[in-house]
Write a protein that holds these residues in place. Sequence first.
Motif, PDB file in Angstrom:
ATOM      1  N   ASP A 155       0.843  -1.192   0.000  1.00 20.41           N
ATOM      2  CA  ASP A 155       0.000   0.000   0.000  1.00 20.41           C
ATOM      3  C   ASP A 155       0.881   1.245   0.000  1.00 20.41           C
ATOM      4  OD1 ASP A 155      -2.229  -1.620   0.240  1.00 20.41           O
ATOM      5  OD2 ASP A 155      -2.912  -0.787   2.139  1.00 20.41           O
ATOM      6  N   ALA A 156       0.410   2.299  -0.662  1.00 26.09           N
ATOM      7  CA  ALA A 156       1.096   3.584  -0.569  1.00 26.09           C
ATOM      8  C   ALA A 156       1.074   4.072   0.874  1.00 26.09           C
ATOM      9  CB  ALA A 156       0.420   4.596  -1.480  1.00 26.09           C
ATOM     10  N   GLN A 157       2.147   4.735   1.279  1.00 24.88           N
ATOM     11  CA  GLN A 157       2.320   5.148   2.670  1.00 24.88           C
ATOM     12  C   GLN A 157       2.057   6.636   2.843  1.00 24.88           C
ATOM     13  OE1 GLN A 157       3.195   2.628   5.202  1.00 24.88           O
ATOM     14  NE2 GLN A 157       2.339   1.659   3.362  1.00 24.88           N
ATOM     15  N   THR A 158       1.294   6.982   3.848  1.00 26.87           N
ATOM     16  CA  THR A 158       0.962   8.377   4.113  1.00 26.87           C
ATOM     17  C   THR A 158       2.202   9.175   4.491  1.00 26.87           C
ATOM     18  OG1 THR A 158      -1.240   7.689   4.829  1.00 26.87           O
ATOM     19  CG2 THR A 158      -0.495   9.901   5.506  1.00 26.87           C
ATOM     20  N   ARG A 159       3.067   8.586   5.319  1.00 29.30           N
ATOM     21  CA  ARG A 159       4.255   9.277   5.819  1.00 29.30           C
ATOM     22  C   ARG A 159       5.496   8.809   5.058  1.00 29.30           C
ATOM     23  NH1 ARG A 159       3.325   7.963  12.175  1.00 29.30           N
ATOM     24  NH2 ARG A 159       3.579   5.881  11.270  1.00 29.30           N
ATOM     25  N   ILE A 160       6.333   9.745   4.661  1.00 28.90           N
ATOM     26  CA  ILE A 160       7.523   9.393   3.895  1.00 28.90           C
ATOM     27  C   ILE A 160       8.497   8.566   4.740  1.00 28.90           C
ATOM     28  CG2 ILE A 160       9.614  10.382   2.862  1.00 28.90           C
ATOM     29  CD1 ILE A 160       7.936  12.382   1.438  1.00 28.90           C
ATOM     30  N   ARG A 161       8.530   8.761   6.020  1.00 25.93           N
ATOM     31  CA  ARG A 161       9.445   7.940   6.835  1.00 25.93           C
ATOM     32  C   ARG A 161       9.046   6.469   6.750  1.00 25.93           C
ATOM     33  NH1 ARG A 161       8.074   8.621  13.326  1.00 25.93           N
ATOM     34  NH2 ARG A 161       6.507   6.978  13.380  1.00 25.93           N
ATOM     35  N   ASP A 162       7.743   6.165   6.614  1.00 25.12           N
ATOM     36  CA  ASP A 162       7.306   4.780   6.462  1.00 25.12           C
ATOM     37  C   ASP A 162       7.684   4.252   5.091  1.00 25.12           C
ATOM     38  OD1 ASP A 162       6.225   4.984   9.003  1.00 25.12           O
ATOM     39  OD2 ASP A 162       4.211   5.476   8.279  1.00 25.12           O
ATOM     40  N   THR A 163       7.585   5.095   4.083  1.00 26.29           N
ATOM     41  CA  THR A 163       8.051   4.722   2.743  1.00 26.29           C
ATOM     42  C   THR A 163       9.530   4.377   2.789  1.00 26.29           C
ATOM     43  OG1 THR A 163       6.404   6.139   1.689  1.00 26.29           O
ATOM     44  CG2 THR A 163       8.306   5.510   0.364  1.00 26.29           C
ATOM     45  N   ALA A 164      10.321   5.199   3.453  1.00 29.68           N
ATOM     46  CA  ALA A 164      11.766   4.967   3.540  1.00 29.68           C
ATOM     47  C   ALA A 164      12.074   3.616   4.181  1.00 29.68           C
ATOM     48  CB  ALA A 164      12.428   6.088   4.336  1.00 29.68           C
ATOM     49  N   ALA A 165      11.345   3.277   5.237  1.00 26.19           N
ATOM     50  CA  ALA A 165      11.568   1.995   5.916  1.00 26.19           C
ATOM     51  C   ALA A 165      11.283   0.825   4.981  1.00 26.19           C
ATOM     52  CB  ALA A 165      10.691   1.923   7.161  1.00 26.19           C
ATOM     53  N   LEU A 166      10.186   0.891   4.254  1.00 32.03           N
ATOM     54  CA  LEU A 166       9.820  -0.191   3.342  1.00 32.03           C
ATOM     55  C   LEU A 166      10.791  -0.294   2.172  1.00 32.03           C
ATOM     56  CD1 LEU A 166       5.978   0.386   3.403  1.00 32.03           C
ATOM     57  CD2 LEU A 166       7.142  -1.681   4.209  1.00 32.03           C
ATOM     58  N   VAL A 167      11.212   0.842   1.642  1.00 28.31           N
ATOM     59  CA  VAL A 167      12.165   0.821   0.531  1.00 28.31           C
ATOM     60  C   VAL A 167      13.477   0.186   0.975  1.00 28.31           C
ATOM     61  CG1 VAL A 167      13.500   2.249  -1.073  1.00 28.31           C
ATOM     62  CG2 VAL A 167      11.102   2.799  -0.616  1.00 28.31           C
ATOM     63  N   ALA A 168      13.926   0.501   2.175  1.00 26.04           N
ATOM     64  CA  ALA A 168      15.157  -0.094   2.690  1.00 26.04           C
ATOM     65  C   ALA A 168      15.030  -1.609   2.824  1.00 26.04           C
ATOM     66  CB  ALA A 168      15.521   0.530   4.040  1.00 26.04           C
ATOM     67  N   LEU A 169      13.889  -2.057   3.340  1.00 24.90           N
ATOM     68  CA  LEU A 169      13.681  -3.494   3.489  1.00 24.90           C
ATOM     69  C   LEU A 169      13.678  -4.183   2.130  1.00 24.90           C
ATOM     70  CD1 LEU A 169      13.068  -5.929   5.286  1.00 24.90           C
ATOM     71  CD2 LEU A 169      10.638  -5.325   5.166  1.00 24.90           C
ATOM     72  N   VAL A 170      13.006  -3.605   1.159  1.00 26.31           N
ATOM     73  CA  VAL A 170      12.964  -4.203  -0.179  1.00 26.31           C
ATOM     74  C   VAL A 170      14.348  -4.229  -0.807  1.00 26.31           C
ATOM     75  CG1 VAL A 170      12.096  -3.899  -2.531  1.00 26.31           C
ATOM     76  CG2 VAL A 170      10.537  -3.667  -0.585  1.00 26.31           C
ATOM     77  N   GLN A 171      15.073  -3.115  -0.735  1.00 26.83           N
ATOM     78  CA  GLN A 171      16.408  -3.064  -1.326  1.00 26.83           C
ATOM     79  C   GLN A 171      17.302  -4.161  -0.740  1.00 26.83           C
ATOM     80  OE1 GLN A 171      18.954   0.239  -0.277  1.00 26.83           O
ATOM     81  NE2 GLN A 171      19.894   0.318  -2.319  1.00 26.83           N
ATOM     82  N   CYS A 172      17.272  -4.294   0.568  1.00 29.31           N
ATOM     83  CA  CYS A 172      18.112  -5.306   1.221  1.00 29.31           C
ATOM     84  C   CYS A 172      17.684  -6.718   0.854  1.00 29.31           C
ATOM     85  CB  CYS A 172      18.060  -5.128   2.738  1.00 29.31           C
ATOM     86  SG  CYS A 172      18.864  -3.639   3.358  1.00 29.31           S
ATOM     87  N   LEU A 173      16.381  -6.980   0.855  1.00 27.76           N
ATOM     88  CA  LEU A 173      15.896  -8.325   0.554  1.00 27.76           C
ATOM     89  C   LEU A 173      16.212  -8.731  -0.884  1.00 27.76           C
ATOM     90  CD1 LEU A 173      12.426  -8.417   2.363  1.00 27.76           C
ATOM     91  CD2 LEU A 173      14.463  -9.757   2.940  1.00 27.76           C
ATOM     92  N   VAL A 174      16.067  -7.806  -1.821  1.00 23.96           N
ATOM     93  CA  VAL A 174      16.368  -8.139  -3.217  1.00 23.96           C
ATOM     94  C   VAL A 174      17.846  -8.494  -3.365  1.00 23.96           C
ATOM     95  CG1 VAL A 174      16.512  -7.222  -5.569  1.00 23.96           C
ATOM     96  CG2 VAL A 174      14.462  -6.806  -4.186  1.00 23.96           C
TER      97      VAL A 174
END
Length: 381
Positions: free
Chosen positions: A244-263
């Motif tokens: 889901d799209a995230q209301t707060r950019i800090r939550d977006t940042a957390a998810l992007v970091a997790l995805v980058q690392c997992l990939v």
Amino acid sequence: MASAAWANWKTTAAPWTVGVEEEVMLLEVDGSPAWRSEDVLRVMPDELSEHARGETHGLALELATNPHATVADATAELRTMRAGLAATVRSLGLRAAVAGTHPLVTAEEVEVSPGARYQFLHQSLRELARREPTFALHVHVAVPDAELATRALNGMRAHIPVLLALSANSPFTRGRDSGLASARTPVFQAFPRTGIPREFDGYAEYVESIDLLIRCGAIPEPTFIWWDVRLQPKLGTLEVRVMDAQTRIRDTAALVALVQCLVRCEALGTCAEPELAHAPEVLDENRFLAARDGIDAQLLDPHRDRRVPASGRLATLVDACWPHARELGCERELQLLAHLAGDPGAARQRAIASEPAGLRGLLHTLQAEFSPPRPQLALAA
């Protein structure tokens, strides 16, 4: 290597870079939907219009960052684009906001965008194209070659339920509480070619599975595949689309970091966990449980014949990601996952909507949080 021209893999000298795509809703000042994406695109400054495009529904726009070496740089660009869009829509007397769904829109009032791609969708999907609009977060990670990308795709399938559980930010649809943490998930699944893809023996098999649909005229090109995770050969990236799209950019940042690392972890084969279930029926059930219950979901663990908390699975993934986070420079953003898990979007939306102003009050809060005056990416935020 497969012969389809679209399947030529773009190689890059800078693997593991990240790009972010965020779907944004356009609102009238009172929070009602504004079906004016074409108007907004026409008055948008050039530096922003290069990174924005329309979506299926007329109240939606997508913002797309450039590829960046670090999550911090990608989310900084996204923050700048949000500010630019906020100024643009205000000049038209409109507002912008981000969540997985608009809490009030019904299918009966949906307007399909006039662009050729979206009119094709309307023609091919009929009234399915007029379902309630949804808003997702897509993360691209550059992978050095197609075979590594296919390996990462196969591995990422097992992480889809946790990514969905953590990102769930759409409890409301059609003016009601859906009872789900991510109502966006089943609404979007009305489209064909969605969900978790099957496992592929190699890149050639992946290409053939999609090229068959193109050759037979089912789809005009590969981006009409809307799986939770897919390959983007022309960009040289693996794209994770389930969140889901995230209301707060800090939550977006957390998810992007997790995805980058997992990939990176899955592509290099350094985070394989034998106990993770890849069976389609288990993954599909866990995906449903994640959409229903968010980070509170109890996911099936067939190896132990019991359920395990999504939060526990997240903790295991974060542990596996730390060496990659240090290599990629996203330790700070990975730490933000604890804040998101402790204050998830769906729970926040329900708490705000429980106040006297109800869903209208929620929409005003979503507007206010779209481009706040202070950066949100802080560990103490």
